[in-house]
Scaffold this motif. Structure first.
Motif, short mmCIF file in Angstrom:
data_model
loop_
_atom_site.label_atom_id
_atom_site.label_comp_id
_atom_site.label_asym_id
_atom_site.label_seq_id
_atom_site.Cartn_x
_atom_site.Cartn_y
_atom_site.Cartn_z
N HIS A 42 0.82 -1.22 0.00
CA HIS A 42 0.00 0.00 0.00
C HIS A 42 0.85 1.26 0.00
O HIS A 42 0.61 2.19 -0.79
N ASP A 43 1.85 1.32 0.87
CA ASP A 43 2.67 2.54 0.96
C ASP A 43 3.43 2.78 -0.34
O ASP A 43 3.52 3.93 -0.81
N ALA A 44 3.95 1.72 -0.93
CA ALA A 44 4.67 1.87 -2.19
C ALA A 44 3.74 2.32 -3.30
O ALA A 44 4.08 3.18 -4.13
N SER A 45 2.55 1.75 -3.33
CA SER A 45 1.57 2.11 -4.35
C SER A 45 1.19 3.59 -4.26
O SER A 45 1.13 4.30 -5.28
N MET A 46 0.95 4.07 -3.06
CA MET A 46 0.56 5.47 -2.88
C MET A 46 1.72 6.41 -3.19
O MET A 46 1.51 7.50 -3.75
N ALA A 47 2.94 5.99 -2.85
CA ALA A 47 4.11 6.82 -3.17
C ALA A 47 4.28 6.95 -4.68
O ALA A 47 4.58 8.03 -5.20
N ILE A 51 3.90 10.34 -7.39
CA ILE A 51 4.87 10.71 -8.42
C ILE A 51 4.19 10.80 -9.79
O ILE A 51 4.42 11.74 -10.56
N LEU A 52 3.34 9.83 -10.09
CA LEU A 52 2.63 9.85 -11.37
C LEU A 52 1.69 11.04 -11.48
O LEU A 52 1.57 11.66 -12.54
N ARG A 55 3.31 14.17 -12.47
CA ARG A 55 3.64 14.17 -13.91
C ARG A 55 2.38 14.25 -14.77
O ARG A 55 2.45 14.48 -15.99
N GLY A 56 1.19 14.05 -14.16
CA GLY A 56 -0.06 14.05 -14.92
C GLY A 56 -0.40 12.71 -15.53
O GLY A 56 -1.24 12.63 -16.43
N TRP A 57 0.22 11.63 -15.01
CA TRP A 57 0.05 10.30 -15.59
C TRP A 57 -0.63 9.32 -14.64
O TRP A 57 -0.58 8.11 -14.87
N ALA A 58 -1.26 9.78 -13.59
CA ALA A 58 -1.86 8.85 -12.63
C ALA A 58 -3.08 8.14 -13.21
O ALA A 58 -3.34 6.98 -12.88
#
Length: 410
Positions: A42-47, A51-52, A55-58
């Protein structure tokens, strides 16, 4: 549908690779490469989502006006495959890939203004409240009651197999507001604040030992009618639309292709059952080749669905076909992965992996030791988690019934 990469597509691929190289930290890469199911740590996914988003890529598949990307079909594929190859952790699909599409299609302007930006930033994190103890694949049999009371719906009942309910601050749920002649009538699609009084969450320990799924109990939980998506009693329309995205709205082929490549590479080093290399064993190599060919076919089918979505359509019944193909292929590949991992895959070593949730009653060795390579510790956990693939999001038997009825008229 032109699948040939243009010069601009190749330039975009290089842009994606450069972005991934600069922004994927070693820890994030490990979290992606050592995932034990479709859900990342979960923490890695949210981090990674943060970042995405910067950049506008989420959420590239969203309409541009809501924060999506004006990408071609090929660019969507390139981004998905390059992210997988680089070991990027997956994002939770509940918000970005699922309920967001329902909000965009059926939500009010106020709902869009509140929820969509929060989903992008991760401040709004959804779980899904569909299945109940007596309503799984037969979802229309759900009975969680929602009684109108002034401006609220008073909800009582329970939901089960609720992924990441412990982390979520919102749930999208189907509730029973009235009973009609058909089970599908009288169902309402509603968004529930998980901090509301009367909600209790009980983790469920999966076969892999992870606590990703939960049962959620509701005791007269008050939910504002303003949180209804669509109209009261017509939630089935919203749910059907959303399920198309859950079952076939993304691209699963790239990750399966990467897994197939990894198995092939490992099998050239591992011993076979009668000596020599595992890859030279006719039975193993035949099954692996068949799975990789079917994965390439899946990729073409996903292209077709993504093309339809890009032109303003939605997956339709193709989502059922993709759900069946992708989950059964994944099960086949995780079985082959277990064979390639050999005896070392029998050891239960979740500390060498990045599970999608807490691991119950497990004490890792103090020195962090694990036998074999980390991928050999991942293999059994993926295998156990993947057994559920043909059940969740509507069992594959149900999907075949949908296809038989809608496409073949049976």
């Amino acid at each position: 549908m032109d699948l040939k990469w243009s010069t601009s597509d190749q330039a975009f691929r290089d842009e994606v690779r450069d972005f991934l190289a600069k922004n994927l930290t070693p820890e994030l890469r490990r979290a992606g490469q050592l995932m034990t199911s479709v859900y990342a740590d979960h923490d890695a996914s949210m981090a990674w989502q943060k970042i995405l988003h910067e950049r506008g890529w989420a959420a590239p598949a969203w309409p541009v006006e809501h924060g999506g990307c004006d990408w071609s079909l090929t660019q969507h594929y390139i981004f998905s495959r390059e992210s997988t190859l680089a070991g990027a952790p997956s994002l939770s699909p509940m918000g970005i890939r699922m309920v967001a599409h329902a909000i965009i299609k059926f939500g009010t302007q106020a709902q869009k203004d509140f929820f969509l930006p929060g989903i992008l930033t991760g401040e709004v994190f959804f779980c899904q409240g569909y299945s109940e103890p007596e309503a799984g694949s037969d979802l229309a049999a759900l009975s969680m009651a929602a009684v109108p009371d002034g401006d609220d719906l008073v909800c009582t009942g329970s939901k089960i197999w609720t992924t990441h309910a412990q982390e979520a601050n919102w749930m999208f749920a189907l509730v029973r507001t009235t009973r009609g002649a058909k089970k599908q009538q009288g169902i309402t699609f509603v968004l529930i604040d998980m901090t509301s009084p009367g909600i209790e969450i009980r983790p469920l320990v999966m076969t892999s030992g992870e606590e990703v799924q939960n049962q959620v109990f509701f005791d007269e939980v008050r939910v504002p009618k303003a949180n209804v998506i669509g109209t009261i009693d017509d939630g089935w329309t919203v749910a059907k639309y959303l399920l198309e995205f859950e079952r076939g709205g993304g691209a699963n082929a790239p990750a399966l292709q990467v897994l197939g490549d990894e198995i092939s590479a490992v099998a050239t080093e591992m011993p076979g059952p009668t000596g020599g290399r595992l890859i030279d064993d006719p039975a193993f190599s035949r099954r692996l080749a068949d799975a990789r060919l079917r994965t390439d076919v899946l990729e073409i089918l996903e292209y077709q669905v993504l093309a339809a979505v890009a032109e303003g359509g939605h997956p339709g019944t193709a989502s059922s076909m993709l759900k069946v193909l992708s989950t059964e292929l994944s099960q086949t590949l995780t079985e082959l992965s277990m064979e390639a991992a050999g005896p070392l895959a029998r050891a239960y070593q979740p500390h060498a992996t990045f599970p999608g949730g807490p691991v119950a009653e497990y004490e890792p060795p103090a020195d962090g030791y694990h036998s074999g390579a980390p991928w050999q510790a991942v293999a059994p956990l993926r295998y156990f988690n993947d057994r559920a693939g043909s059940i969740y999001a509507g069992s594959n038997e149900i999907q075949r019934n949908i296809l038989a009825k809608a496409e073949l008229g049976l």
